[in-house]
Motif scaffolding. Structure first.
Motif, PDB file in Angstrom:
ATOM      1  N   UNK A 123       0.817  -1.216   0.000  1.00  0.00           N
ATOM      2  CA  UNK A 123       0.000   0.000   0.000  1.00  0.00           C
ATOM      3  C   UNK A 123       0.848   1.262   0.000  1.00  0.00           C
ATOM      4  N   UNK A 124       1.684   1.423   1.004  1.00  0.00           N
ATOM      5  CA  UNK A 124       2.394   2.693   1.151  1.00  0.00           C
ATOM      6  C   UNK A 124       3.540   2.830   0.155  1.00  0.00           C
ATOM      7  N   UNK A 125       4.090   1.725  -0.282  1.00  0.00           N
ATOM      8  CA  UNK A 125       5.099   1.805  -1.332  1.00  0.00           C
ATOM      9  C   UNK A 125       4.486   2.345  -2.612  1.00  0.00           C
ATOM     10  N   UNK A 126       3.337   1.794  -2.997  1.00  0.00           N
ATOM     11  CA  UNK A 126       2.682   2.253  -4.216  1.00  0.00           C
ATOM     12  C   UNK A 126       2.164   3.675  -4.060  1.00  0.00           C
ATOM     13  N   UNK A 127       1.651   4.013  -2.883  1.00  0.00           N
ATOM     14  CA  UNK A 127       1.187   5.385  -2.657  1.00  0.00           C
ATOM     15  C   UNK A 127       2.310   6.392  -2.858  1.00  0.00           C
ATOM     16  N   UNK A 128       3.522   6.028  -2.451  1.00  0.00           N
ATOM     17  CA  UNK A 128       4.640   6.958  -2.575  1.00  0.00           C
ATOM     18  C   UNK A 128       5.059   7.170  -4.027  1.00  0.00           C
ATOM     19  N   UNK A 129       4.673   6.244  -4.890  1.00  0.00           N
ATOM     20  CA  UNK A 129       5.001   6.366  -6.311  1.00  0.00           C
ATOM     21  C   UNK A 129       3.834   6.945  -7.115  1.00  0.00           C
ATOM     22  N   UNK A 130       2.643   6.415  -6.843  1.00  0.00           N
ATOM     23  CA  UNK A 130       1.508   6.788  -7.687  1.00  0.00           C
ATOM     24  C   UNK A 130       0.211   6.497  -6.924  1.00  0.00           C
TER      25      UNK A 130
ATOM     26  N   UNK B 142       4.108  -5.196   8.286  1.00  0.00           N
ATOM     27  CA  UNK B 142       4.089  -5.971   7.037  1.00  0.00           C
ATOM     28  C   UNK B 142       4.281  -5.102   5.802  1.00  0.00           C
ATOM     29  N   UNK B 143       4.405  -3.801   5.986  1.00  0.00           N
ATOM     30  CA  UNK B 143       4.513  -2.897   4.850  1.00  0.00           C
ATOM     31  C   UNK B 143       5.876  -3.000   4.171  1.00  0.00           C
ATOM     32  N   UNK B 144       5.866  -3.291   2.884  1.00  0.00           N
ATOM     33  CA  UNK B 144       7.093  -3.389   2.093  1.00  0.00           C
ATOM     34  C   UNK B 144       7.810  -2.047   2.039  1.00  0.00           C
ATOM     35  N   UNK B 145       7.080  -0.979   2.195  1.00  0.00           N
ATOM     36  CA  UNK B 145       7.640   0.372   2.108  1.00  0.00           C
ATOM     37  C   UNK B 145       8.857   0.569   3.002  1.00  0.00           C
ATOM     38  N   UNK B 146       8.837  -0.034   4.182  1.00  0.00           N
ATOM     39  CA  UNK B 146       9.913   0.195   5.139  1.00  0.00           C
ATOM     40  C   UNK B 146      11.231  -0.465   4.721  1.00  0.00           C
ATOM     41  N   UNK B 147      11.146  -1.617   4.093  1.00  0.00           N
ATOM     42  CA  UNK B 147      12.355  -2.344   3.688  1.00  0.00           C
ATOM     43  C   UNK B 147      12.128  -3.027   2.340  1.00  0.00           C
ATOM     44  N   UNK B 148      12.052  -2.261   1.261  1.00  0.00           N
ATOM     45  CA  UNK B 148      11.755  -2.877  -0.043  1.00  0.00           C
ATOM     46  C   UNK B 148      12.911  -3.679  -0.624  1.00  0.00           C
ATOM     47  N   UNK B 149      14.134  -3.443  -0.131  1.00  0.00           N
ATOM     48  CA  UNK B 149      15.345  -4.095  -0.624  1.00  0.00           C
ATOM     49  C   UNK B 149      16.380  -4.016   0.489  1.00  0.00           C
ATOM     50  N   UNK B 150      17.524  -4.673   0.346  1.00  0.00           N
ATOM     51  CA  UNK B 150      18.514  -4.644   1.434  1.00  0.00           C
ATOM     52  C   UNK B 150      18.952  -3.225   1.792  1.00  0.00           C
ATOM     53  N   UNK B 151      18.911  -2.897   3.075  1.00  0.00           N
ATOM     54  CA  UNK B 151      19.324  -1.569   3.520  1.00  0.00           C
ATOM     55  C   UNK B 151      20.786  -1.276   3.190  1.00  0.00           C
ATOM     56  N   UNK B 152      21.595  -2.351   3.066  1.00  0.00           N
ATOM     57  CA  UNK B 152      23.005  -2.178   2.790  1.00  0.00           C
ATOM     58  C   UNK B 152      23.288  -1.506   1.449  1.00  0.00           C
ATOM     59  N   UNK B 153      22.302  -1.514   0.566  1.00  0.00           N
ATOM     60  CA  UNK B 153      22.479  -0.838  -0.721  1.00  0.00           C
ATOM     61  C   UNK B 153      22.457   0.689  -0.574  1.00  0.00           C
ATOM     62  N   UNK B 154      21.951   1.172   0.546  1.00  0.00           N
ATOM     63  CA  UNK B 154      21.959   2.613   0.887  1.00  0.00           C
ATOM     64  C   UNK B 154      21.295   3.477  -0.195  1.00  0.00           C
ATOM     65  N   UNK B 155      20.273   2.945  -0.836  1.00  0.00           N
ATOM     66  CA  UNK B 155      19.646   3.662  -1.949  1.00  0.00           C
ATOM     67  C   UNK B 155      18.821   4.865  -1.510  1.00  0.00           C
TER      68      UNK B 155
END
Length: 319
Positions: free
Chosen positions: A194-201, A302-315
């Motif tokens: 939900x919140x990941x998609x909201x942040x994009x569109x 459970x929101x993917x928004x918080x950790x969509x990929x490894x934090x180590x990538x520092x994106x």
């Protein structure tokens, strides 16, 4: 971040992986792909020009407009390989790309460029940047939901973060047992994003929610295809600072009954400073994640928004 059952596989132009397959025996190694993202994914390398029988070294090729058609050939017009590149692209698209979660193409290449490839006139006296690499065109055409990007664009921190986000979301989708997924499971998947998609569109978030809300009685395979198509299209728009700030404000609301006046002010200031471009995203996001850890919320956890990929990538340090 979700732990996947199998490694993430990304297609990549072989020259970007450091293979010396270019016309001059050189390469265009991508440090980000190989030294950073490469720690978390596996690559399948493709050099369409070598695959269709061209040698190393070899004469350069270009796209040339001849009447209403475009061919791929040497500057003198000989050695046309457009049809071979197209057929090879179709083969990869149907037999190998289905297993991929993303693809990184070599920019401006007559075979691999995603866009803005130079197309020369027949006399060789001028060109326009309107072409698409013949190999890349087939991979993208037959896999429209596959996250794709070019090496040059990955230098932009927003586009880089956007591409990696889409790769991980698409992998999450691929690992669903779609034969056993019903509307309930699709709704759960949508809720997690939900919140990941909201942040994009935000419009895409609402439209996909409406799609699932009216899915009863429809062919479920059609619903799934429409859903993933809408999701990947929505995520393809890089998250703007405004949308991110609005999303953070939504998340802040979950803690209004738990925070002191000082903590509320601190969070509002962090979001406002991000909105104004004073601090990067990870500053207010880290603060919200801290309060989530302290106060707990099963839905937000459970929101993917918080950790969509490894934090180590520092994106998120650069956006």
């Amino acid at each position: 971040m979700r732990i996947f059952e199998s490694p993430i596989q990304i297609g990549i132009s072989a020259c970007l992986a450091g293979d010396k397959v270019r016309f001059d025996t050189g390469h265009k190694r991508s440090n980000f792909c190989m030294d950073e993202l490469g720690n978390y994914v596996e690559y399948k390398k493709f050099c369409p020009e070598v695959a269709v029988g061209m040698s190393i070294p070899r004469a350069t090729i270009r796209q040339v407009r001849v009447g209403d058609t475009i061919k791929v050939c040497r500057p003198d017009g000989s050695g046309e390989v457009g049809e071979k590149l197209t057929e090879y692209g179709k083969t990869v698209a149907h037999e190998q790309a289905k297993e991929l979660s993303g693809f990184v193409f070599c920019a401006k290449s007559p075979s691999c460029g995603m866009e803005r490839v130079k197309v020369y006139n027949e006399a060789g006296t001028g060109n326009s940047s309107e072409g698409v690499g013949f190999f890349a065109a087939q991979v993208m055409k037959h896999n429209p939901n596959l996250p794709c990007e070019e090496n040059g664009r990955l230098s932009d921190p927003h586009l880089r973060e956007n591409f990696v986000t889409r790769v991980y979301v698409y992998k999450h989708w691929q690992e669903l047992n779609l034969d056993c997924v019903g509307v309930h499971e699709l709704t759960q998947f949508h809720a997690q994003h939900k919140y990941l998609l909201m942040s994009h569109n935000y419009e895409s978030y609402k439209a996909l929610g409406k799609l699932l809300g009216h899915a009863a009685g429809r062919d479920l395979d059609e619903v799934k295809e429409e859903y993933i198509g809408g999701l990947m299209k929505g995520l393809s728009r890089p998250a703007s600072r405004k949308n991110q700030a609005n999303t953070l404000s939504h998340l802040q609301g979950y803690f209004k009954n738990f925070l002191s006046k000082v903590e509320k002010r601190e969070m509002c200031e962090a979001i406002d400073h991000y909105r104004a471009g004073i601090v990067p995203l990870y500053v207010p996001l880290t603060l919200i994640k801290h309060h989530l850890t302290v106060h707990g919320n099963e839905y937000l956890a459970k929101q993917v928004y918080f950790n969509p990929y490894p934090n180590e990538l520092k994106l998120r340090f650069g956006i």
